[in-house]
Design a protein around this motif. Structure first.
Motif, PDB file in Angstrom:
ATOM      1  N   UNK A 162      34.699  35.973  56.839  1.00  0.00           N
ATOM      2  CA  UNK A 162      35.468  35.341  55.608  1.00  0.00           C
ATOM      3  C   UNK A 162      34.390  35.732  54.401  1.00  0.00           C
ATOM      4  N   UNK A 163      34.883  35.937  53.167  1.00  0.00           N
ATOM      5  CA  UNK A 163      34.364  35.983  52.011  1.00  0.00           C
ATOM      6  C   UNK A 163      34.447  34.971  51.071  1.00  0.00           C
ATOM      7  N   UNK A 164      33.534  34.558  50.243  1.00  0.00           N
ATOM      8  CA  UNK A 164      33.902  33.420  49.622  1.00  0.00           C
ATOM      9  C   UNK A 164      32.679  33.298  48.385  1.00  0.00           C
ATOM     10  N   UNK A 165      33.084  32.527  47.325  1.00  0.00           N
ATOM     11  CA  UNK A 165      32.352  32.270  46.242  1.00  0.00           C
ATOM     12  C   UNK A 165      31.399  30.950  46.256  1.00  0.00           C
ATOM     13  N   UNK A 166      30.296  31.037  46.024  1.00  0.00           N
ATOM     14  CA  UNK A 166      29.513  29.918  46.071  1.00  0.00           C
ATOM     15  C   UNK A 166      29.751  28.898  44.752  1.00  0.00           C
ATOM     16  N   UNK A 167      30.574  29.404  43.958  1.00  0.00           N
ATOM     17  CA  UNK A 167      30.885  28.578  42.736  1.00  0.00           C
ATOM     18  C   UNK A 167      31.966  27.430  43.272  1.00  0.00           C
ATOM     19  N   UNK A 168      32.799  27.858  44.139  1.00  0.00           N
ATOM     20  CA  UNK A 168      33.643  26.857  44.889  1.00  0.00           C
ATOM     21  C   UNK A 168      33.131  26.330  46.250  1.00  0.00           C
ATOM     22  N   UNK A 275      38.687  34.142  48.070  1.00  0.00           N
ATOM     23  CA  UNK A 275      38.967  33.955  46.379  1.00  0.00           C
ATOM     24  C   UNK A 275      40.054  35.103  46.069  1.00  0.00           C
ATOM     25  N   UNK A 276      40.084  36.242  46.815  1.00  0.00           N
ATOM     26  CA  UNK A 276      40.942  37.187  46.581  1.00  0.00           C
ATOM     27  C   UNK A 276      42.445  36.711  46.687  1.00  0.00           C
ATOM     28  N   UNK A 283      48.079  34.261  40.102  1.00  0.00           N
ATOM     29  CA  UNK A 283      48.290  34.974  39.097  1.00  0.00           C
ATOM     30  C   UNK A 283      49.072  36.027  39.239  1.00  0.00           C
ATOM     31  N   UNK A 284      50.304  36.275  38.525  1.00  0.00           N
ATOM     32  CA  UNK A 284      51.244  37.197  38.805  1.00  0.00           C
ATOM     33  C   UNK A 284      50.753  38.579  38.746  1.00  0.00           C
ATOM     34  N   UNK A 285      51.292  39.500  39.707  1.00  0.00           N
ATOM     35  CA  UNK A 285      50.880  40.994  39.587  1.00  0.00           C
ATOM     36  C   UNK A 285      50.577  41.525  38.477  1.00  0.00           C
ATOM     37  N   UNK A 286      51.505  41.252  37.562  1.00  0.00           N
ATOM     38  CA  UNK A 286      51.444  42.279  36.318  1.00  0.00           C
ATOM     39  C   UNK A 286      50.671  41.648  35.228  1.00  0.00           C
ATOM     40  N   UNK A 287      49.882  40.553  35.512  1.00  0.00           N
ATOM     41  CA  UNK A 287      49.121  40.020  34.571  1.00  0.00           C
ATOM     42  C   UNK A 287      47.916  40.674  34.418  1.00  0.00           C
ATOM     43  N   UNK A 288      47.389  41.141  35.442  1.00  0.00           N
ATOM     44  CA  UNK A 288      45.949  42.097  35.482  1.00  0.00           C
ATOM     45  C   UNK A 288      44.704  41.131  35.090  1.00  0.00           C
ATOM     46  N   UNK A 289      44.722  39.956  35.397  1.00  0.00           N
ATOM     47  CA  UNK A 289      43.621  38.949  35.025  1.00  0.00           C
ATOM     48  C   UNK A 289      42.820  39.355  36.377  1.00  0.00           C
ATOM     49  N   UNK A 290      41.482  39.442  35.938  1.00  0.00           N
ATOM     50  CA  UNK A 290      40.563  39.693  36.967  1.00  0.00           C
ATOM     51  C   UNK A 290      39.505  38.243  37.174  1.00  0.00           C
ATOM     52  N   UNK A 291      39.043  38.345  38.201  1.00  0.00           N
ATOM     53  CA  UNK A 291      38.210  36.945  38.267  1.00  0.00           C
ATOM     54  C   UNK A 291      36.776  37.266  37.690  1.00  0.00           C
TER      55      UNK A 291
END
Length: 291
Positions: A162-168, A275-276, A283-291
């Motif tokens: 698994x991958x993860x963010x240390x922020x979380x 996180x992905x 996030x809706x697919x069309x929103x295009x917001x990145x982490x």
């Protein structure tokens, strides 16, 4: 497979091991229900039945008759696994656990041990496999059963990378954790920031760090060294985590790389990117917001 033997010899442990190996396990099934079970829909997995003196209708002649009937049926491949143990070791085990013996609940355990061994003697003589557990720990018993009954030993340890963010925070239940934050970060490259570690450009950028290859090689060597040891210890699930700052680039790349390397070595490995997955849900697919 009929699994039996004197109380304290390891029958319950054997039933649990066989279940982990893919058997459908039923402990203390009344013998009068066995014909109904076998006459039902075809079994998709091998069946392990635990029998001992606590069975509601346990009777030696009934067990012997069941063994004979199963052996005579050409459509059933039957086996009797008898877990044996010396009286001295059984007495020590009951003394250590301070449990009452089922054949002498109001008396000393030694009395029940002698009674049960004598009662089971005819069944012992019919055993297909006779396993003396006197000198075996539960882990050694598990290893012996895995060696005999596991058709794919390298695939019985389920591995999750698994991958993860240390922020979380570090995910719960992770057994081995590796910090990737020392590797070069694609976040600071505008052309790579919106992509993730599964992208070839991002993976190549991280791999170009001089520390990436030796880090991965040492992690992979250590994991491949430990997996057989974890398996011998009786572990059925192992979770490996790679963390980075955002859980999007470096940890994802390393997770993908190790998961594929383990699969290439014949291990049953699954890949998860916390996180992905969270981003995809929120996030809706069309929103295009990145982490």
């Amino acid at each position: 497979m009929l699994v039996t033997g004197p109380s304290g010899a390891g029958r319950s442990t054997a039933i649990n091991v066989l279940e982990d190996l893919g058997f459908e396990s039923i402990d203390n099934l009344p013998l009068n229900l066995l014909p109904r079970l076998l006459d039902g829909p075809p079994l998709e997995r091998p069946l392990a039945l635990g029998l001992d003196v606590r069975n509601r209708d346990f009777e030696v002649n009934a067990v012997l008759d069941t063994i004979r009937r199963l052996a005579a049926d050409p459509e059933i491949d039957s086996e009797v696994l008898y877990l044996d143990c010396t009286q001295e070791v059984l007495l020590r085990r009951f003394s250590e656990t301070r449990r009452r013996h089922p054949m002498s609940p109001g008396d000393a355990p030694g009395v029940g041990i002698v009674r049960e061994i004598e009662l089971l003697a005819p069944i012992r003589h019919q055993a297909t496999v006779l396993l003396d557990t006197s000198e075996l720990s539960p882990h050694e018993l598990r290893a012996a059963l895995q060696e005999w009954y596991d058709p794919e030993p390298a695939r019985r340890l389920a591995i999750s990378v698994q991958s993860f963010s240390y922020k979380r925070g570090v995910p719960r239940g992770v057994d081995l954790v590796f910090d990737c934050r020392f590797l070069r970060n694609p976040y600071w490259e505008p052309a790579l920031r919106a992509r993730d570690g599964r992208d070839s450009g991002v993976a190549g950028y991280v791999a170009a760090d001089p520390l990436c290859a030796p880090f991965f090689d040492k992690v992979a060597d250590m994991v491949l060294l430990l997996l057989p040891a974890f398996q011998a210890e009786g572990k059925s699930h192992l979770t490996i985590g790679f963390g980075c700052t955002g859980g999007k680039h470096r940890s994802v790349m390393m997770t993908e790389k190790l998961g594929k390397a383990l699969a290439n070595q014949g291990w049953q490995a699954s890949i998860r990117h916390r996180e992905l997955e969270r981003h995809a849900r929120s996030v809706p697919p069309q929103a295009g917001v990145s982490l």
